[in-house]
Design a protein around this motif. Sequence first.
Motif, PDB file in Angstrom:
ATOM      1  N   MET A 289       0.870  -1.363   0.202  1.00  0.00           N
ATOM      2  CA  MET A 289       0.428   0.032  -0.007  1.00  0.00           C
ATOM      3  C   MET A 289       0.881   1.767  -0.212  1.00  0.00           C
ATOM      4  SD  MET A 289      -2.855  -0.978   2.459  1.00  0.00           S
ATOM      5  CE  MET A 289      -2.197  -1.350   3.807  1.00  0.00           C
ATOM      6  N   ARG A 290       0.015   2.212  -0.328  1.00  0.00           N
ATOM      7  CA  ARG A 290       0.812   3.659  -0.570  1.00  0.00           C
ATOM      8  C   ARG A 290       0.372   4.848   0.919  1.00  0.00           C
ATOM      9  NH1 ARG A 290      -0.047   8.533  -2.955  1.00  0.00           N
ATOM     10  NH2 ARG A 290      -1.625   7.749  -3.995  1.00  0.00           N
ATOM     11  N   SER A 291       1.670   5.493   0.897  1.00  0.00           N
ATOM     12  CA  SER A 291       1.100   5.528   2.486  1.00  0.00           C
ATOM     13  C   SER A 291       0.783   6.933   1.622  1.00  0.00           C
ATOM     14  CB  SER A 291       2.063   6.132   3.022  1.00  0.00           C
ATOM     15  OG  SER A 291       3.642   6.752   2.756  1.00  0.00           O
ATOM     16  N   VAL A 292      -0.004   7.604   2.240  1.00  0.00           N
ATOM     17  CA  VAL A 292      -1.014   9.226   2.373  1.00  0.00           C
ATOM     18  C   VAL A 292      -0.415  10.326   3.317  1.00  0.00           C
ATOM     19  CG1 VAL A 292      -2.793   7.689   1.374  1.00  0.00           C
ATOM     20  CG2 VAL A 292      -3.286   8.842   3.409  1.00  0.00           C
ATOM     21  N   TRP A 293       0.298   9.758   4.102  1.00  0.00           N
ATOM     22  CA  TRP A 293       0.083  10.355   4.856  1.00  0.00           C
ATOM     23  C   TRP A 293       1.319  10.481   6.001  1.00  0.00           C
ATOM     24  CZ3 TRP A 293       0.173  11.744  10.056  1.00  0.00           C
ATOM     25  CH2 TRP A 293       0.526  13.007  11.056  1.00  0.00           C
ATOM     26  N   ASN A 294       2.429  10.890   6.074  1.00  0.00           N
ATOM     27  CA  ASN A 294       3.329  10.620   7.014  1.00  0.00           C
ATOM     28  C   ASN A 294       3.993  11.429   8.318  1.00  0.00           C
ATOM     29  OD1 ASN A 294       4.321   8.253   5.289  1.00  0.00           O
ATOM     30  ND2 ASN A 294       5.957   9.348   4.814  1.00  0.00           N
ATOM     31  N   GLY A 295       3.823  10.814   9.514  1.00  0.00           N
ATOM     32  CA  GLY A 295       4.143  12.043  10.024  1.00  0.00           C
ATOM     33  C   GLY A 295       4.776  11.421  11.749  1.00  0.00           C
ATOM     34  N   SER A 296       3.961  11.662  13.409  1.00  0.00           N
ATOM     35  CA  SER A 296       4.036  11.057  14.285  1.00  0.00           C
ATOM     36  C   SER A 296       3.197  11.404  15.068  1.00  0.00           C
ATOM     37  CB  SER A 296       5.914  11.902  14.809  1.00  0.00           C
ATOM     38  OG  SER A 296       5.751  12.644  14.622  1.00  0.00           O
ATOM     39  N   ILE A 297       2.911  10.367  16.181  1.00  0.00           N
ATOM     40  CA  ILE A 297       2.834  10.301  16.906  1.00  0.00           C
ATOM     41  C   ILE A 297       2.656  10.918  18.474  1.00  0.00           C
ATOM     42  CG2 ILE A 297       0.553   8.973  18.848  1.00  0.00           C
ATOM     43  CD1 ILE A 297       0.209   7.079  16.215  1.00  0.00           C
ATOM     44  N   SER A 298       2.357  12.150  19.415  1.00  0.00           N
ATOM     45  CA  SER A 298       3.203  12.669  20.187  1.00  0.00           C
ATOM     46  C   SER A 298       2.192  12.162  21.464  1.00  0.00           C
ATOM     47  CB  SER A 298       2.309  13.789  20.404  1.00  0.00           C
ATOM     48  OG  SER A 298       3.364  14.410  21.566  1.00  0.00           O
ATOM     49  N   PHE A 299       2.921  11.011  22.169  1.00  0.00           N
ATOM     50  CA  PHE A 299       2.074  10.281  23.597  1.00  0.00           C
ATOM     51  C   PHE A 299       3.109  11.219  24.426  1.00  0.00           C
ATOM     52  CE2 PHE A 299       2.287   6.144  25.564  1.00  0.00           C
ATOM     53  CZ  PHE A 299       0.939   6.117  26.054  1.00  0.00           C
ATOM     54  N   GLY A 300       3.251  11.847  25.009  1.00  0.00           N
ATOM     55  CA  GLY A 300       3.588  12.590  26.202  1.00  0.00           C
ATOM     56  C   GLY A 300       4.903  13.128  25.885  1.00  0.00           C
ATOM     57  N   LEU A 301       5.819  12.716  26.450  1.00  0.00           N
ATOM     58  CA  LEU A 301       7.321  12.769  25.541  1.00  0.00           C
ATOM     59  C   LEU A 301       7.922  12.268  24.706  1.00  0.00           C
ATOM     60  CD1 LEU A 301       9.145  13.520  29.366  1.00  0.00           C
ATOM     61  CD2 LEU A 301       7.685  15.268  27.504  1.00  0.00           C
ATOM     62  N   VAL A 302       6.942  11.062  24.479  1.00  0.00           N
ATOM     63  CA  VAL A 302       7.034  10.004  23.432  1.00  0.00           C
ATOM     64  C   VAL A 302       5.891  10.153  21.928  1.00  0.00           C
ATOM     65  CG1 VAL A 302       6.723   7.471  22.784  1.00  0.00           C
ATOM     66  CG2 VAL A 302       7.335   7.795  25.309  1.00  0.00           C
ATOM     67  N   SER A 303       7.730  10.563  21.084  1.00  0.00           N
ATOM     68  CA  SER A 303       7.101  10.509  19.633  1.00  0.00           C
ATOM     69  C   SER A 303       6.937   9.652  18.685  1.00  0.00           C
ATOM     70  CB  SER A 303       7.985  12.341  18.884  1.00  0.00           C
ATOM     71  OG  SER A 303       7.770  11.625  18.014  1.00  0.00           O
ATOM     72  N   ILE A 304       6.093   8.451  18.090  1.00  0.00           N
ATOM     73  CA  ILE A 304       6.146   7.361  17.209  1.00  0.00           C
ATOM     74  C   ILE A 304       6.387   8.055  15.822  1.00  0.00           C
ATOM     75  CG2 ILE A 304       5.088   5.496  16.893  1.00  0.00           C
ATOM     76  CD1 ILE A 304       3.718   5.889  20.090  1.00  0.00           C
ATOM     77  N   PRO A 305       7.063   7.797  15.137  1.00  0.00           N
ATOM     78  CA  PRO A 305       6.895   8.544  13.574  1.00  0.00           C
ATOM     79  C   PRO A 305       6.040   7.394  12.833  1.00  0.00           C
ATOM     80  CG  PRO A 305       9.071   8.351  14.092  1.00  0.00           C
ATOM     81  CD  PRO A 305       8.712   7.663  14.993  1.00  0.00           C
ATOM     82  N   VAL A 306       5.266   7.379  12.249  1.00  0.00           N
ATOM     83  CA  VAL A 306       4.174   6.772  11.290  1.00  0.00           C
ATOM     84  C   VAL A 306       4.172   6.989  10.508  1.00  0.00           C
ATOM     85  CG1 VAL A 306       3.044   6.562  13.248  1.00  0.00           C
ATOM     86  CG2 VAL A 306       2.843   8.061  12.091  1.00  0.00           C
ATOM     87  N   LYS A 307       3.582   6.131   9.414  1.00  0.00           N
ATOM     88  CA  LYS A 307       2.832   6.460   8.029  1.00  0.00           C
ATOM     89  C   LYS A 307       1.348   5.719   7.380  1.00  0.00           C
ATOM     90  CE  LYS A 307       7.044   5.316   5.278  1.00  0.00           C
ATOM     91  NZ  LYS A 307       7.800   5.035   4.479  1.00  0.00           N
ATOM     92  N   THR A 308       0.801   6.467   6.991  1.00  0.00           N
ATOM     93  CA  THR A 308      -0.985   6.232   7.313  1.00  0.00           C
ATOM     94  C   THR A 308      -0.877   5.818   5.523  1.00  0.00           C
ATOM     95  OG1 THR A 308      -0.844   8.287   8.348  1.00  0.00           O
ATOM     96  CG2 THR A 308      -3.066   7.599   6.854  1.00  0.00           C
ATOM     97  N   TYR A 309      -1.791   4.679   5.637  1.00  0.00           N
ATOM     98  CA  TYR A 309      -2.237   3.730   5.011  1.00  0.00           C
ATOM     99  C   TYR A 309      -3.845   4.014   4.715  1.00  0.00           C
ATOM    100  CZ  TYR A 309       2.154   2.431   4.745  1.00  0.00           C
ATOM    101  OH  TYR A 309       3.858   2.013   5.208  1.00  0.00           O
ATOM    102  N   SER A 310      -4.727   4.053   3.280  1.00  0.00           N
ATOM    103  CA  SER A 310      -6.114   4.588   3.385  1.00  0.00           C
ATOM    104  C   SER A 310      -6.430   2.837   3.712  1.00  0.00           C
ATOM    105  CB  SER A 310      -6.767   4.890   2.380  1.00  0.00           C
ATOM    106  OG  SER A 310      -7.735   4.500   1.944  1.00  0.00           O
ATOM    107  N   ALA A 311      -7.101   2.925   4.614  1.00  0.00           N
ATOM    108  CA  ALA A 311      -8.200   1.402   4.890  1.00  0.00           C
ATOM    109  C   ALA A 311      -9.256   0.315   4.469  1.00  0.00           C
ATOM    110  CB  ALA A 311      -7.988   1.224   6.953  1.00  0.00           C
ATOM    111  N   THR A 312      -9.684   1.145   3.496  1.00  0.00           N
ATOM    112  CA  THR A 312     -10.610   1.354   2.779  1.00  0.00           C
ATOM    113  C   THR A 312     -10.581   1.560   1.064  1.00  0.00           C
ATOM    114  OG1 THR A 312     -11.559   3.593   3.299  1.00  0.00           O
ATOM    115  CG2 THR A 312     -11.978   1.460   4.828  1.00  0.00           C
TER     116      THR A 312
END
Length: 371
Positions: A1-24
């Motif tokens: 699948m091709r990612s449609v948005w790249n960013g990160s999840i900010s969870f307190g002081l934790v930063s999680i780099p993620v790629k976003t894919y369309s689920a439908t």
Amino acid sequence: MRSVWNGSISFGLVSIPVKTYSATERTASVSFVRIHEKDGGRIHYRKVCELDGEEVPNEEVGKGYQAADDTIVPITDEDLAKLPLPTTKTLTILAFVGADEIDPLQLDKSYFLGPNGVAAAKPYALLRDALEHQEKVAIGKVAMHGRETLAMLRSHDGAIAMHTLLWPDQVRSARTVAPTDKVEIRENELTLAETLMDSLGDLDESELHDDYREAVEELVSAKLEGGEPTAPRAAPGAGGKVIDLMAALENSVRAARESRGEGGESGDGGGGAEQDEESASVTPIGSRKTAKKTGAKATSSGGAKKTAAARKTSGAAAKKTASGKASGGSGAKKTAGSGSSGGKKTAAKTSTAKSAAKKSTAKRSGKKASA
């Protein structure tokens, strides 16, 4: 699948780099093209400038914001990139709540989030497992596709799913469509409706398919072959006006049970409108007061019948006893005779035992006197 948005999840002081894919995907849905009915030619939509009337290519199409006075203000991607939004490339988690606290009307689009890089795998798995263990979802804000939106994160099938949410003020109130008049629902109607719910059984995912798309494909195939498709038969009871709610519910329960291969009747065979409200009977459910009341009535009526039958039986037994006294006289004499002979034998045995006891006592007395 091709990612449609790249960013990160900010969870307190934790930063999680993620790629976003369309689920439908909607490629399997039915889509039509516009044609000219006169000659069958396809109709295309072109982007035309309203000032010069010329067609504009896609690379020259930009964004603009229409102000309150209908003035259009040009907005570029550079302008949007300079906005002081912390959610431009970061999904900031605001709170963790129960999934039942989110109104399904707010759900918009669905995505899958995957870890972006080897270092993101562990914090990604940590957030996923924490969501699953606590049975909660994360609510945050993120800016995607030129707008900021609410987002909900949840654990799903070993991954983190993200659902964009509508803002609360974007969900309309249902007060204008709810019944304004007071509707009275009887207890037996509610019981039968719940029985119908139970009779339908669990959801079979193998039966979930697009019947409309299959019908359209059959229609297209028939037209390509030069024929006309056969008209489908209407579903039983479709389009009919419901006159008797109780009868319709009972018929629905019966049909649901027959489709599942179960026998038995759903109630009293319909005709709820012809019966009195208090005497209407439905499929017995132990937890319902109606079933208890109906069972109590049946028991009391059955007990009255049994009592009447018992009275008849006792009367017949009394007659038989009276008529049997005459015939039983000779038997009584025989019984008395046998009883007298038995009594003589018993008396003889008793006198023998008494004489033996006197002899034993005399012997003991003689021994004592000689001593």
